[in-house]
Design an enzyme around this catalytic site. Sequence first.
Site, PDB file in Angstrom:
ATOM      1  N   ASP A   1      82.782  20.467   1.452  1.00 36.58           N
ATOM      2  CA  ASP A   1      83.806  21.507   1.580  1.00 36.58           C
ATOM      3  C   ASP A   1      85.033  21.073   2.386  1.00 36.58           C
ATOM      4  OD1 ASP A   1      82.171  21.332   3.807  1.00 36.58           O
ATOM      5  OD2 ASP A   1      82.230  23.465   4.251  1.00 36.58           O
TER       6      ASP A   1
ATOM      7  N   GLU B   1      76.576  14.079  15.125  1.00 35.69           N
ATOM      8  CA  GLU B   1      77.556  12.981  15.190  1.00 35.69           C
ATOM      9  C   GLU B   1      77.287  12.099  16.402  1.00 35.69           C
ATOM     10  OE1 GLU B   1      78.279  16.227  15.207  1.00 35.69           O
ATOM     11  OE2 GLU B   1      79.637  16.704  13.542  1.00 35.69           O
TER      12      GLU B   1
HETATM   13  N1  UDP Z   1      74.440  21.246   3.841  1.00 41.17           N
HETATM   14  C1  UDP Z   1      73.222  20.865   3.317  1.00 41.17           C
HETATM   15  N2  UDP Z   1      72.154  21.732   3.433  1.00 41.17           N
HETATM   16  C2  UDP Z   1      72.247  22.955   4.036  1.00 41.17           C
HETATM   17  C3  UDP Z   1      73.492  23.328   4.575  1.00 41.17           C
HETATM   18  C4  UDP Z   1      74.564  22.456   4.479  1.00 41.17           C
HETATM   19  O1  UDP Z   1      73.103  19.791   2.750  1.00 41.17           O
HETATM   20  O2  UDP Z   1      71.245  23.685   4.084  1.00 41.17           O
HETATM   21  C5  UDP Z   1      75.602  20.354   3.695  1.00 41.17           C
HETATM   22  C6  UDP Z   1      76.854  21.054   3.156  1.00 41.17           C
HETATM   23  O3  UDP Z   1      76.884  21.024   1.744  1.00 41.17           O
HETATM   24  C7  UDP Z   1      77.981  20.272   3.803  1.00 41.17           C
HETATM   25  C8  UDP Z   1      77.367  19.826   5.142  1.00 41.17           C
HETATM   26  O4  UDP Z   1      75.949  19.876   4.975  1.00 41.17           O
HETATM   27  O5  UDP Z   1      78.331  19.134   3.031  1.00 41.17           O
HETATM   28  C9  UDP Z   1      77.778  20.724   6.314  1.00 41.17           C
HETATM   29  O6  UDP Z   1      77.387  22.061   6.024  1.00 41.17           O
HETATM   30  P1  UDP Z   1      78.382  23.294   6.167  1.00 41.17           P
HETATM   31  O7  UDP Z   1      79.668  22.964   5.484  1.00 41.17           O
HETATM   32  O8  UDP Z   1      77.654  24.504   5.712  1.00 41.17           O
HETATM   33  O9  UDP Z   1      78.543  23.345   7.729  1.00 41.17           O
HETATM   34  P2  UDP Z   1      79.849  23.616   8.601  1.00 41.17           P
HETATM   35  O10 UDP Z   1      80.955  22.819   8.007  1.00 41.17           O
HETATM   36  O11 UDP Z   1      80.097  25.080   8.500  1.00 41.17           O
HETATM   37  O12 UDP Z   1      79.461  23.151   9.954  1.00 41.17           O
HETATM   38 MN    MN Z   2      81.641  22.654   6.110  1.00 41.45          MN
END
Ligand code: UDP
Ligand code: MN
Length: 237
Positions: free
Chosen positions: A105, A186
Amino acid sequence: SGRMIYYVTPTYPRPEQVPELTRLAHTLMHVPRLHWIVADDQPICSELVGNILKRTRLPFTHISSPKPFIYKSSNFPRGVANRRAALDWLHENVSEGVLYFGDDDNTVDLRLFDEIRNTEKVSMFPVGLIGDYGVSSPVVKDGKVVGFYDSWPGARSFPVDMAGFAVNVAMLREGATMPFVAGHEEDGFLRSLAVELADIQPLAKNCTKILVWHTKTVKHKKPTVKVDLDKLKNTGR
Ligand code: UDP
Ligand code: MN
């Protein structure tokens, strides 16, 4: 045009998945010498995701590694099991190139790829739309990273976002891994590489330019109105 970039994207099924991956695919299709590793948070690789990958005509690897059952509640570490699987794949199959973790995203400027391709050990750069400060970035003085600007230090040695660094694949030795600790993915990973502040190469004009953003898509709500098909028939519509 230089070394290969291994772009690692963890992903999971939801209504926003196809549009997010479509948009990202259309960015990555502009990048030469890029290998897309898509790590599916599912027991088997999704056909929907596989079809998007094939249509890019990029070199790609599609692997699946679902999160352990205990991480299905709230505030779990997101995308760790699948990123770990990508790390294993890289360790087994690749000896040179550059690793970058790009979530499905995020929004990436094509100029980022020219920057990270020459990563010597670990390179770092600002990420937009992070936390209360609106940006997370290394602090650079005289061309060296001397600290970090991030609204959540969280007792981390490297308070950076997942999208804020790239790593030379040669750094991935035995023991390089990502912890299942929310907020510390990270930092834990960079620490597992035994990176030191002096090893960090600041990019994007000494970290003064934002070339990647931690964009978030508003979650689609499930429809709450059910259509009564019989009623529609009776009214002749
Ligand atoms: N993701 C995943 N499994 C999950 C939730 C998230 O593989 O159950 C992936 C998601 O597709 C993205 C990354 O991990 O590429 C970070 O997740 P998200 O964008 O929901 O987190 P945020 O950016 O809000 O911290
Ligand atoms: Mn995200």
